[in-house]
Write an enzyme that holds these catalytic residues in place. Sequence first.
Site, PDB file in Angstrom:
ATOM      1  N   GLU A 148       7.551  39.662  69.727  1.00 14.65           N
ATOM      2  CA  GLU A 148       7.897  38.958  68.484  1.00 14.65           C
ATOM      3  C   GLU A 148       6.827  39.132  67.411  1.00 14.65           C
ATOM      4  O   GLU A 148       7.127  39.241  66.233  1.00 14.65           O
ATOM      5  CB  GLU A 148       8.017  37.466  68.830  1.00 14.65           C
ATOM      6  N   HIS A 165      11.873  36.283  75.233  1.00 15.67           N
ATOM      7  CA  HIS A 165      11.405  36.615  73.879  1.00 15.67           C
ATOM      8  C   HIS A 165      10.390  37.742  74.054  1.00 15.67           C
ATOM      9  O   HIS A 165       9.466  37.628  74.864  1.00 15.67           O
ATOM     10  CB  HIS A 165      10.753  35.398  73.226  1.00 15.67           C
ATOM     11  N   ASP A 187      19.023  32.485  66.172  1.00 19.25           N
ATOM     12  CA  ASP A 187      17.752  31.921  66.632  1.00 19.25           C
ATOM     13  C   ASP A 187      17.658  30.421  66.312  1.00 19.25           C
ATOM     14  O   ASP A 187      17.744  29.596  67.204  1.00 19.25           O
ATOM     15  CB  ASP A 187      16.558  32.681  66.028  1.00 19.25           C
ATOM     16  N   GLY A 192       8.795  30.052  72.937  1.00 20.71           N
ATOM     17  CA  GLY A 192       7.634  29.297  72.473  1.00 20.71           C
ATOM     18  C   GLY A 192       6.708  30.162  71.639  1.00 20.71           C
ATOM     19  O   GLY A 192       6.947  31.358  71.457  1.00 20.71           O
ATOM     20  N   HIS A 218      21.765  33.849  71.283  1.00 18.95           N
ATOM     21  CA  HIS A 218      20.354  33.441  71.150  1.00 18.95           C
ATOM     22  C   HIS A 218      20.256  32.346  70.092  1.00 18.95           C
ATOM     23  O   HIS A 218      20.062  32.614  68.911  1.00 18.95           O
ATOM     24  CB  HIS A 218      19.495  34.651  70.777  1.00 18.95           C
TER      25      HIS A 218
HETATM   26  P1  IMP Z   1      14.653  23.593  72.159  1.00 15.10           P
HETATM   27  O1  IMP Z   1      14.167  24.429  73.298  1.00 15.10           O
HETATM   28  O2  IMP Z   1      16.119  23.367  72.141  1.00 15.10           O
HETATM   29  O3  IMP Z   1      13.905  22.280  72.071  1.00 15.10           O
HETATM   30  O4  IMP Z   1      14.353  24.408  70.805  1.00 15.10           O
HETATM   31  C1  IMP Z   1      13.084  24.465  70.211  1.00 15.10           C
HETATM   32  C2  IMP Z   1      12.126  25.358  70.969  1.00 15.10           C
HETATM   33  O5  IMP Z   1      12.632  26.697  70.958  1.00 15.10           O
HETATM   34  C3  IMP Z   1      10.748  25.485  70.312  1.00 15.10           C
HETATM   35  O6  IMP Z   1       9.870  24.483  70.748  1.00 15.10           O
HETATM   36  C4  IMP Z   1      10.277  26.858  70.748  1.00 15.10           C
HETATM   37  O7  IMP Z   1       9.654  26.792  72.002  1.00 15.10           O
HETATM   38  C5  IMP Z   1      11.560  27.634  70.897  1.00 15.10           C
HETATM   39  N1  IMP Z   1      11.771  28.522  69.735  1.00 15.10           N
HETATM   40  C6  IMP Z   1      12.508  28.298  68.631  1.00 15.10           C
HETATM   41  N2  IMP Z   1      12.438  29.359  67.791  1.00 15.10           N
HETATM   42  C7  IMP Z   1      11.646  30.262  68.410  1.00 15.10           C
HETATM   43  C8  IMP Z   1      11.190  31.563  68.045  1.00 15.10           C
HETATM   44  O8  IMP Z   1      11.468  32.113  66.963  1.00 15.10           O
HETATM   45  N3  IMP Z   1      10.370  32.170  68.939  1.00 15.10           N
HETATM   46  C9  IMP Z   1      10.004  31.616  70.117  1.00 15.10           C
HETATM   47  N4  IMP Z   1      10.419  30.405  70.491  1.00 15.10           N
HETATM   48  C10 IMP Z   1      11.220  29.736  69.645  1.00 15.10           C
HETATM   49 ZN    ZN Z   2      14.328  32.523  69.889  1.00 14.38          ZN
END
Ligand code: IMP
Ligand code: ZN
Length: 319
Positions: free
Chosen positions: A211, A208, A290, A181, A20
């Site tokens: 949360e 997810h 994460d 998200g 994750h």
């Molecule tokens: P990406 O999908 O590689 O661009 O990573 C960033 C995206 O991951 C963010 O815009 C969020 O949608 C998601 N994200 C990152 N950390 C979390 C979290 O703790 N909870 C939910 N979504 C997360």
């Molecule tokens: Zn996550």
Amino acid sequence: MSHLVADAAFTKLLPKIELHAHLTGSISVSTLHDIWQERKKKGDDLSLEDPVLALPPEKVYYNVFTSANFFPLFDGYIYELCSSIDAIRFATQQVLRDFEQDGVRYLELRTTPRENVTNPFSKEDYVSTILDCIREFGRERMSTYLILSIDRRNSVAQAMETVELAIKYKDRGVVGVDLCGNPTKGNVGIFRPVFEKAQSSGLKITLHFAEVPESSTTQELQTLLSYQPDRLGHVINVPDDIKEDIARRGIGLELCLSCNVHAKLTPGGFAGHHFGYWKDKGCPISLCTDDVGIFRSSVSNEYRLAAEHFNFDRGDLAV
Ligand code: IMP
Ligand code: ZN
């Protein structure tokens, strides 16, 4: 080996699995700084602050963290900084190298397909670039696969586009889809046809889950479980009857100690983390970072923390 303390040197050497990790959240501040500097050197009209200043040291950052200012970090800052295919390629290479150097040997990286109109690239270009980086890095060095994320704010059409991309690129290493998200946004009920399509196409599903209290209503959790997920991330605010259902189904759990503690998603610090509850309920558990770029705790540090707060020795961790 039993009864020896699982210290940082040991957990770093231990071959590890990371299941994750959001690609954009896994980019280190130093890599973001390199991208920022390169763009400045090229004379880009860049109004963004230096990442070293925009993402202050973790101790300061944890104190200002809320879900209201965490998620805009991606949309409003890192995406704008990494807004070319070259920057995305460089960032992905660095992220893979960072996980490898931490002793990760099997990685499932996840990312939300995105597009850009100014430096034009499509969602497909984005996914294909990341898969190229994974192939070039070498699966014999670190076995790496990709999960494509659906953002809770997506429309059904946008989410379906992500699943179609995942299907198209299965043979290049896309293994599943995720729902992520800002947990205070969106209606997860709209995605039923999307996850049905993913499952019937042989993709795995991870979600997810619970949360924050707002995303933990019985209705939302039951809807998510009806999508037949293979794994769940976080599982923080879960009522007892749903915990029993998860345990009965033996769903894989992706637990993120530092993220949850520093983001104050769980009370009681590390020792009170729900890893303590789940560790002997029969569900496979994977310790995950994460967003290591933001929470600054590597996978090996997550193992060390689990050992420290839940009494594992080297023998326990090595099984
Ligand atoms: P990406 O999908 O590689 O661009 O990573 C960033 C995206 O991951 C963010 O815009 C969020 O949608 C998601 N994200 C990152 N950390 C979390 C979290 O703790 N909870 C939910 N979504 C997360
Ligand atoms: Zn996550």
